[in-house]
Design a protein around this motif. Structure first.
Motif, PDB file in Angstrom:
ATOM      1  N   VAL A 151       0.838  -1.203   0.000  1.00 48.85           N
ATOM      2  CA  VAL A 151       0.000   0.000   0.000  1.00 48.85           C
ATOM      3  C   VAL A 151       0.868   1.246   0.000  1.00 48.85           C
ATOM      4  N   ARG A 152       1.876   1.254   0.837  1.00 48.70           N
ATOM      5  CA  ARG A 152       2.709   2.454   0.953  1.00 48.70           C
ATOM      6  C   ARG A 152       3.592   2.675  -0.281  1.00 48.70           C
ATOM      7  N   THR A 153       4.205   1.621  -0.757  1.00 50.15           N
ATOM      8  CA  THR A 153       5.108   1.803  -1.893  1.00 50.15           C
ATOM      9  C   THR A 153       4.350   2.069  -3.184  1.00 50.15           C
ATOM     10  N   MET A 154       3.226   1.387  -3.385  1.00 46.42           N
ATOM     11  CA  MET A 154       2.440   1.642  -4.593  1.00 46.42           C
ATOM     12  C   MET A 154       1.799   3.018  -4.571  1.00 46.42           C
ATOM     13  N   ALA A 155       1.399   3.482  -3.387  1.00 49.69           N
ATOM     14  CA  ALA A 155       0.834   4.828  -3.283  1.00 49.69           C
ATOM     15  C   ALA A 155       1.880   5.873  -3.621  1.00 49.69           C
ATOM     16  N   GLU A 156       3.124   5.582  -3.298  1.00 51.09           N
ATOM     17  CA  GLU A 156       4.211   6.532  -3.557  1.00 51.09           C
ATOM     18  C   GLU A 156       4.728   6.454  -4.994  1.00 51.09           C
ATOM     19  N   LYS A 157       4.917   5.243  -5.495  1.00 47.75           N
ATOM     20  CA  LYS A 157       5.571   5.052  -6.785  1.00 47.75           C
ATOM     21  C   LYS A 157       4.626   4.639  -7.906  1.00 47.75           C
ATOM     22  N   GLY A 158       3.413   4.275  -7.570  1.00 48.05           N
ATOM     23  CA  GLY A 158       2.504   3.713  -8.558  1.00 48.05           C
ATOM     24  C   GLY A 158       2.720   2.219  -8.695  1.00 48.05           C
ATOM     25  N   TYR A 159       1.703   1.534  -9.189  1.00 44.37           N
ATOM     26  CA  TYR A 159       1.800   0.082  -9.334  1.00 44.37           C
ATOM     27  C   TYR A 159       2.942  -0.317 -10.258  1.00 44.37           C
ATOM     28  N   HIS A 160       3.013   0.308 -11.422  1.00 43.30           N
ATOM     29  CA  HIS A 160       4.028  -0.091 -12.403  1.00 43.30           C
ATOM     30  C   HIS A 160       5.425   0.375 -12.012  1.00 43.30           C
ATOM     31  N   GLY A 161       5.508   1.385 -11.155  1.00 45.46           N
ATOM     32  CA  GLY A 161       6.808   1.854 -10.703  1.00 45.46           C
ATOM     33  C   GLY A 161       7.326   1.117  -9.481  1.00 45.46           C
ATOM     34  N   THR A 162       6.539   0.205  -8.971  1.00 44.02           N
ATOM     35  CA  THR A 162       6.907  -0.553  -7.778  1.00 44.02           C
ATOM     36  C   THR A 162       7.244  -1.988  -8.159  1.00 44.02           C
ATOM     37  N   SER A 163       8.389  -2.450  -7.727  1.00 47.83           N
ATOM     38  CA  SER A 163       8.793  -3.828  -8.018  1.00 47.83           C
ATOM     39  C   SER A 163       8.485  -4.741  -6.843  1.00 47.83           C
ATOM     40  N   VAL A 164       8.481  -6.026  -7.115  1.00 48.84           N
ATOM     41  CA  VAL A 164       8.310  -7.013  -6.041  1.00 48.84           C
ATOM     42  C   VAL A 164       9.413  -6.845  -5.006  1.00 48.84           C
ATOM     43  N   ARG A 165      10.603  -6.553  -5.476  1.00 44.02           N
ATOM     44  CA  ARG A 165      11.725  -6.360  -4.542  1.00 44.02           C
ATOM     45  C   ARG A 165      11.506  -5.137  -3.657  1.00 44.02           C
TER      46      ARG A 165
END
Length: 213
Positions: free
Chosen positions: A32-46
């Motif tokens: 939730v936090r990383t996708m909210a910050e970077k977007g779904y496509h900008g967030t990696s599994v890592r």
């Protein structure tokens, strides 16, 4: 970088369920936090695993994929909103004004208290595959129809005087959802105060002419 036993989140996401394994809960909160910050496509599994303090493979073990994790977050968000709205209606009685106050209160508070989850629900629905997206859209329609029925019933019973009940319902639910974009817990108004004000605005929009309390 945090190690596998060093989760970095102090506040658990509202998408976490009490029965979730601790590692799964950390992954949901981190996503939730990383996708909210970077977007779904900008967030990696890592990115998600690192923020959660777990091994990368844990995400695949619990959710199958990054897409599966997003789908869980969005589905749980809508399920919680629909369930609490249904419960509010059940407990509100039959008075149209009280019913509108009840569902507006639920919707405002949910979006004030879960702004990041709300952001994902509105901005990343497009990132879901068509079949998964259709499920969320169906649940949104269920929520929308509850507002429409409350307004229409109020018009039929002479409590509300709007000449555009369906559009009024859409206006109210959109305004309530938008609270997530600007409300801050440390702002000048509390969530309770915002809720009360939005309940009054919703009654005005519906054309309510009776007593306000």
């Amino acid at each position: 970088m945090p190690g596998p036993t060093e989760p970095v989140h102090a506040v658990t996401s509202s998408a976490v369920h009490p029965t979730d394994d601790p590692a799964a809960a950390e992954l949901i909160t981190a996503a939730v936090r990383t996708m909210a910050e970077k977007g779904y496509h900008g967030t990696s599994v890592r990115d998600i695993a690192g923020a959660a303090g777990v091994a990368v493979g844990s995400l695949y073990n619990y959710f199958g994929s990054k897409h599966g994790l997003l789908a869980v977050i969005l589905n749980r968000g809508m399920d919680g909103l629909v369930e609490t709205t249904e419960s509010a209606l059940l407990n509100a009685g039959t008075d149209p004004a009280e019913r509108l106050r009840a569902i507006v209160g639920v919707h405002v508070r949910r979006h004030a208290e879960s702004p990041l989850e709300s952001l994902l629900g509105n901005s990343e629905l497009r990132s879901l595959e068509p079949s998964a997206r259709e499920v969320i859209v169906t649940k949104r329609d269920v929520q929308q129809r509850m507002f429409e029925r409350v307004i229409a019933d109020g018009v039929d019973r002479g409590s509300f005087h709007t000449t555009n009940p369906r559009e009024t319902a859409r206006f109210i639910i959109t305004a309530c959802t938008a609270v997530a974009t600007w409300f801050r817990p440390d702002g000048p108004l509390t969530a309770d105060e915002i809720t009360t004000r939005y309940q009054a605005v919703a009654l005005d929009a519906a054309g309510f002419r009776g007593p306000r309390s």
